[in-house]
Each structure stands twice: as C-alpha cells, then as structure tokens.
Motif scaffolding. Structure first.
Motif, PDB file in Angstrom:
ATOM      1  N   ALA A 139       0.810  -1.218   0.000  1.00  0.00           N
ATOM      2  CA  ALA A 139       0.000   0.000   0.000  1.00  0.00           C
ATOM      3  C   ALA A 139       0.845   1.270   0.000  1.00  0.00           C
ATOM      4  CB  ALA A 139      -0.943   0.011   1.202  1.00  0.00           C
ATOM      5  N   GLY A 140       2.104   1.163   0.422  1.00  0.00           N
ATOM      6  CA  GLY A 140       3.009   2.305   0.387  1.00  0.00           C
ATOM      7  C   GLY A 140       3.628   2.545  -0.973  1.00  0.00           C
ATOM      8  N   GLN A 141       3.213   1.758  -1.970  1.00  0.00           N
ATOM      9  CA  GLN A 141       3.700   1.879  -3.352  1.00  0.00           C
ATOM     10  C   GLN A 141       5.220   1.817  -3.449  1.00  0.00           C
ATOM     11  OE1 GLN A 141       1.734   5.595  -4.529  1.00  0.00           O
ATOM     12  NE2 GLN A 141       0.117   4.403  -5.516  1.00  0.00           N
ATOM     13  N   PRO A 142       5.814   0.756  -2.914  1.00  0.00           N
ATOM     14  CA  PRO A 142       7.277   0.636  -2.991  1.00  0.00           C
ATOM     15  C   PRO A 142       7.742   0.332  -4.409  1.00  0.00           C
ATOM     16  CG  PRO A 142       6.346  -1.396  -2.176  1.00  0.00           C
ATOM     17  CD  PRO A 142       5.198  -0.421  -2.277  1.00  0.00           C
ATOM     18  N   ARG A 143       9.007   0.619  -4.652  1.00  0.00           N
ATOM     19  CA  ARG A 143       9.643   0.202  -5.902  1.00  0.00           C
ATOM     20  C   ARG A 143      10.442  -1.083  -5.697  1.00  0.00           C
ATOM     21  NH1 ARG A 143      12.700   4.458  -9.275  1.00  0.00           N
ATOM     22  NH2 ARG A 143      12.299   2.816 -10.809  1.00  0.00           N
ATOM     23  N   ILE A 144      10.788  -1.353  -4.428  1.00  0.00           N
ATOM     24  CA  ILE A 144      11.459  -2.600  -4.092  1.00  0.00           C
ATOM     25  C   ILE A 144      10.863  -3.112  -2.785  1.00  0.00           C
ATOM     26  CG2 ILE A 144      13.378  -1.356  -2.972  1.00  0.00           C
ATOM     27  CD1 ILE A 144      15.161  -3.772  -3.814  1.00  0.00           C
ATOM     28  N   LEU A 145      10.598  -4.403  -2.743  1.00  0.00           N
ATOM     29  CA  LEU A 145       9.945  -5.020  -1.601  1.00  0.00           C
ATOM     30  C   LEU A 145      10.861  -6.112  -1.043  1.00  0.00           C
ATOM     31  CD1 LEU A 145       7.305  -5.117   0.049  1.00  0.00           C
ATOM     32  CD2 LEU A 145       6.436  -6.759  -1.621  1.00  0.00           C
ATOM     33  N   LEU A 146      11.158  -6.024   0.257  1.00  0.00           N
ATOM     34  CA  LEU A 146      11.990  -7.002   0.932  1.00  0.00           C
ATOM     35  C   LEU A 146      11.088  -7.915   1.754  1.00  0.00           C
ATOM     36  CD1 LEU A 146      14.832  -4.626   2.232  1.00  0.00           C
ATOM     37  CD2 LEU A 146      14.509  -5.595  -0.053  1.00  0.00           C
ATOM     38  N   LEU A 147      11.099  -9.195   1.463  1.00  0.00           N
ATOM     39  CA  LEU A 147      10.194 -10.159   2.088  1.00  0.00           C
ATOM     40  C   LEU A 147      10.989 -11.143   2.930  1.00  0.00           C
ATOM     41  CD1 LEU A 147       7.938 -11.000  -1.012  1.00  0.00           C
ATOM     42  CD2 LEU A 147       7.579  -9.236   0.740  1.00  0.00           C
ATOM     43  N   ASP A 148      10.715 -11.162   4.234  1.00  0.00           N
ATOM     44  CA  ASP A 148      11.436 -12.040   5.149  1.00  0.00           C
ATOM     45  C   ASP A 148      10.564 -13.252   5.474  1.00  0.00           C
ATOM     46  OD1 ASP A 148      13.156 -13.157   6.960  1.00  0.00           O
ATOM     47  OD2 ASP A 148      13.414 -11.352   8.175  1.00  0.00           O
ATOM     48  N   ARG A 193       0.389 -14.330  -6.744  1.00  0.00           N
ATOM     49  CA  ARG A 193       0.172 -12.900  -6.516  1.00  0.00           C
ATOM     50  C   ARG A 193       1.481 -12.117  -6.608  1.00  0.00           C
ATOM     51  NH1 ARG A 193      -4.965 -12.070  -5.537  1.00  0.00           N
ATOM     52  NH2 ARG A 193      -6.219 -13.800  -4.717  1.00  0.00           N
ATOM     53  N   LEU A 194       2.563 -12.688  -6.140  1.00  0.00           N
ATOM     54  CA  LEU A 194       3.851 -12.006  -6.252  1.00  0.00           C
ATOM     55  C   LEU A 194       4.249 -11.824  -7.715  1.00  0.00           C
ATOM     56  CD1 LEU A 194       5.951 -13.602  -3.367  1.00  0.00           C
ATOM     57  CD2 LEU A 194       5.024 -11.280  -3.476  1.00  0.00           C
ATOM     58  N   ARG A 195       4.035 -12.851  -8.526  1.00  0.00           N
ATOM     59  CA  ARG A 195       4.344 -12.733  -9.956  1.00  0.00           C
ATOM     60  C   ARG A 195       3.498 -11.634 -10.600  1.00  0.00           C
ATOM     61  NH1 ARG A 195       3.884 -18.629  -9.868  1.00  0.00           N
ATOM     62  NH2 ARG A 195       5.959 -19.594  -9.910  1.00  0.00           N
ATOM     63  N   ALA A 196       2.196 -11.601 -10.271  1.00  0.00           N
ATOM     64  CA  ALA A 196       1.291 -10.625 -10.875  1.00  0.00           C
ATOM     65  C   ALA A 196       1.649  -9.210 -10.446  1.00  0.00           C
ATOM     66  CB  ALA A 196      -0.155 -10.945 -10.487  1.00  0.00           C
ATOM     67  N   ILE A 197       1.930  -9.017  -9.162  1.00  0.00           N
ATOM     68  CA  ILE A 197       2.277  -7.696  -8.635  1.00  0.00           C
ATOM     69  C   ILE A 197       3.569  -7.194  -9.272  1.00  0.00           C
ATOM     70  CG2 ILE A 197       3.045  -6.471  -6.566  1.00  0.00           C
ATOM     71  CD1 ILE A 197       1.186  -8.486  -5.028  1.00  0.00           C
ATOM     72  N   ARG A 198       4.536  -8.075  -9.349  1.00  0.00           N
ATOM     73  CA  ARG A 198       5.819  -7.692  -9.938  1.00  0.00           C
ATOM     74  C   ARG A 198       5.657  -7.274 -11.402  1.00  0.00           C
ATOM     75  NH1 ARG A 198      10.112 -11.938 -12.060  1.00  0.00           N
ATOM     76  NH2 ARG A 198      11.735 -10.516 -12.752  1.00  0.00           N
ATOM     77  N   ALA A 199       4.892  -8.051 -12.154  1.00  0.00           N
ATOM     78  CA  ALA A 199       4.700  -7.756 -13.573  1.00  0.00           C
ATOM     79  C   ALA A 199       3.928  -6.456 -13.778  1.00  0.00           C
ATOM     80  CB  ALA A 199       3.972  -8.913 -14.242  1.00  0.00           C
ATOM     81  N   GLU A 200       2.881  -6.246 -12.983  1.00  0.00           N
ATOM     82  CA  GLU A 200       2.023  -5.083 -13.179  1.00  0.00           C
ATOM     83  C   GLU A 200       2.697  -3.782 -12.746  1.00  0.00           C
ATOM     84  OE1 GLU A 200      -2.384  -3.418 -11.791  1.00  0.00           O
ATOM     85  OE2 GLU A 200      -1.871  -5.532 -11.534  1.00  0.00           O
ATOM     86  N   HIS A 201       3.493  -3.844 -11.685  1.00  0.00           N
ATOM     87  CA  HIS A 201       4.062  -2.623 -11.109  1.00  0.00           C
ATOM     88  C   HIS A 201       5.570  -2.508 -11.321  1.00  0.00           C
ATOM     89  CE1 HIS A 201       0.271  -1.636  -9.090  1.00  0.00           C
ATOM     90  NE2 HIS A 201       0.188  -2.918  -8.800  1.00  0.00           N
ATOM     91  N   ARG A 202       6.168  -3.440 -12.068  1.00  0.00           N
ATOM     92  CA  ARG A 202       7.622  -3.452 -12.270  1.00  0.00           C
ATOM     93  C   ARG A 202       8.341  -3.347 -10.923  1.00  0.00           C
ATOM     94  NH1 ARG A 202       9.486  -3.656 -17.008  1.00  0.00           N
ATOM     95  NH2 ARG A 202      11.544  -2.861 -16.385  1.00  0.00           N
ATOM     96  N   LEU A 203       7.864  -4.130  -9.975  1.00  0.00           N
ATOM     97  CA  LEU A 203       8.355  -4.106  -8.610  1.00  0.00           C
ATOM     98  C   LEU A 203       9.546  -5.045  -8.459  1.00  0.00           C
ATOM     99  CD1 LEU A 203       7.727  -3.204  -5.636  1.00  0.00           C
ATOM    100  CD2 LEU A 203       6.334  -5.275  -5.457  1.00  0.00           C
ATOM    101  N   ALA A 204      10.631  -4.545  -7.901  1.00  0.00           N
ATOM    102  CA  ALA A 204      11.769  -5.399  -7.562  1.00  0.00           C
ATOM    103  C   ALA A 204      11.485  -6.087  -6.238  1.00  0.00           C
ATOM    104  CB  ALA A 204      13.046  -4.573  -7.466  1.00  0.00           C
ATOM    105  N   ILE A 205      11.891  -7.332  -6.119  1.00  0.00           N
ATOM    106  CA  ILE A 205      11.628  -8.110  -4.904  1.00  0.00           C
ATOM    107  C   ILE A 205      12.901  -8.810  -4.452  1.00  0.00           C
ATOM    108  CG2 ILE A 205      10.338 -10.049  -3.911  1.00  0.00           C
ATOM    109  CD1 ILE A 205       8.072  -9.434  -5.861  1.00  0.00           C
TER     110      ILE A 205
END
Length: 245
Positions: free
Chosen positions: A153-162, A179-191
């Motif tokens: 919800a904070g609209q990150p560009r990179i998400l760190l998942l522990d 969901r991680l695949r979809a989010i990454r593809a839609e928002h060009r999010l680095a994980i």
C-alpha cells in the motif's frame, strides 16, 4: 536501472561479525532470493537495508540516493517496503486500518485517499472481503497476506520479504507465488526474498545470493546455485535442509 545498491556492508556486534563486506545490487523488477542457513546473516542484512540497524561499514543507495544513515521512514518514502519474519500487525485494528497505515507512508494523502489506496491494494490481493474484520479474526495465512498488502500500500519500488511463506500450507504458498508474480509484472516491482522453502525460491527467483556466516559465498541463477560446490559444502557441513538444493 538499479533500484538498490549495497556495497561493502559489514555489521559487527561486539566480537561477533554478523555481516562481512556483503554486496547486493537489485535492478528494477528483478526478483532476487537471499538464502542461507540459520544465522547466516540474512535478516541482519534486511535490517541494515531498511535502517532498523546501522551498518558498521559500507554504503546503501536507494533510487540513486545515498540512504546509508537515513531513518527507516525516509527509506520507505524513497520506495522501499518490507515484511517481517514474524508478523507485526496491529491486533486491535481492522484489516483496512492496518493497510491504511501502510498507505500513510506516502505523505500528503487525505483520509479519503488513504482509504481508497488501502481498498485498492486489498482488491489487488483478493482480500477486500476481509476489509472490516479485525486482525484477530483471520487465519494465519490471511494475516501473512495482510502484512504483504500493507507493505504494498506504500507503493514501494522494491519489496523485501522475510520468509513470507513460513507457516503457510501448500495451497497458500501457491496463491502467494501467483500474486507475487502478478504484482511484480504489473508494477515493475523489484523483490528481494528470504525464504526457506527452496521450491518457492527456485520457481520465483531469477538470481540467488547465498550467505554463510555473514559472508556471500555464491551468487547466480537457480540452476547455477543448485550445482555450486561451495553452496553444497556449506549446507552439508551445517547439516542444513538446504543441502539438497
């Protein structure tokens, strides 16, 4: 484009060297897994990257900005999001209110805008039906998904998942990966993912970084890591479940 660039990261606690000159670079929309046996330094590295603990030495650049000594909230506003190994949700708040807290990391939003952003993110994660339920009413798996939703919800560009898959059953893990695949593809999010589920790591990650005793011992594609003698030796020597990767 590089989103996160950490160079020469070391962290010492008295006589204990928890991290030793670790480099980590993550590009836009890249999916990187960080693996290693317990005590390897994985969560310590995430704590340093997010500003929860300062490095003893090294530099951290986020979106071309040096954030090595910046507070956690400054890094969040610069585009960094994170979940924790052990959930940190607000038990007395509703699901919607918890996610609104994550949306509030973007300054200048009205309450109406925060609510809309939170509802939109819950919809993206398929959790809108839980919006008005208290956190205490949720299953463990849904609580983990709410924590991820709050970070998004904070609209990150990179998400760190522990360890987002910890404690989830096989169906919940599959849903999380989808969901991680979809989010990454839609928002060009680095994980960046820390995870003990090697099946999940091998199916999601494009690149894997391996830590052992605070040092990086290997880095490469999933195929290369599975065949790396240094990785196999380290895990076999530690008696770790990773020995079979």
């Amino acid at each position: 484009m590089t989103i996160l660039d950490a160079r020469g990261i070391s962290k010492r606690y008295g006589g204990l060297l928890a991290l030793a000159d670790v480099d980590l670079s993550v590009a836009e929309s890249e999916f990187v897994a960080l693996i290693g046996p317990n005590g390897a330094g994985k969560s310590t590295l995430l704590n340093v990257l997010t500003g929860l603990t300062p490095p003893t030495s090294g530099t951290i650049t986020l979106n071309a900005r040096n954030v090595t000594r910046s507070a956690t909230h400054s890094r969040i506003r610069a585009g960094l999001g994170r979940t924790f190994q052990h959930g940190r949700l607000f038990e007395r708040l509703s699901v919607l209110e918890n996610v609104m807290v994550g949306a509030a990391n973007r300054p200048g939003r009205s309450d109406t805008a925060l609510r809309k952003a939170a509802l939109d993110t819950l919809g993206l994660m398929g959790l809108e039906r839980f919006a008005h339920q208290p956190i205490s009413a949720l299953t463990y798996g849904n609580r983990r998904m709410v924590e991820l939703t709050r970070a998004l919800a904070g609209q990150p560009r990179i998400l760190l998942l522990d360890e987002p898959g910890a404690g989830l059953n096989s169906g919940e893990v599959e849903d999380l990966m989808t969901r991680l695949r979809a989010i990454r593809a839609e928002h060009r999010l680095a994980i960046v993912l820390i995870e003990h589920n090697m099946g999940m790591v091998m199916r999601l990650a494009e690149r894997i970084v391996v830590l052992n005793f605070g040092s990086k011992i290997a880095e490469g594609t999933p195929t290369a890591i599975q065949a790396d003698p240094a990785v196999l030796d380290a895990y076999l020597g530690a008696g770790s479940s990773y020995a079979g990767v």
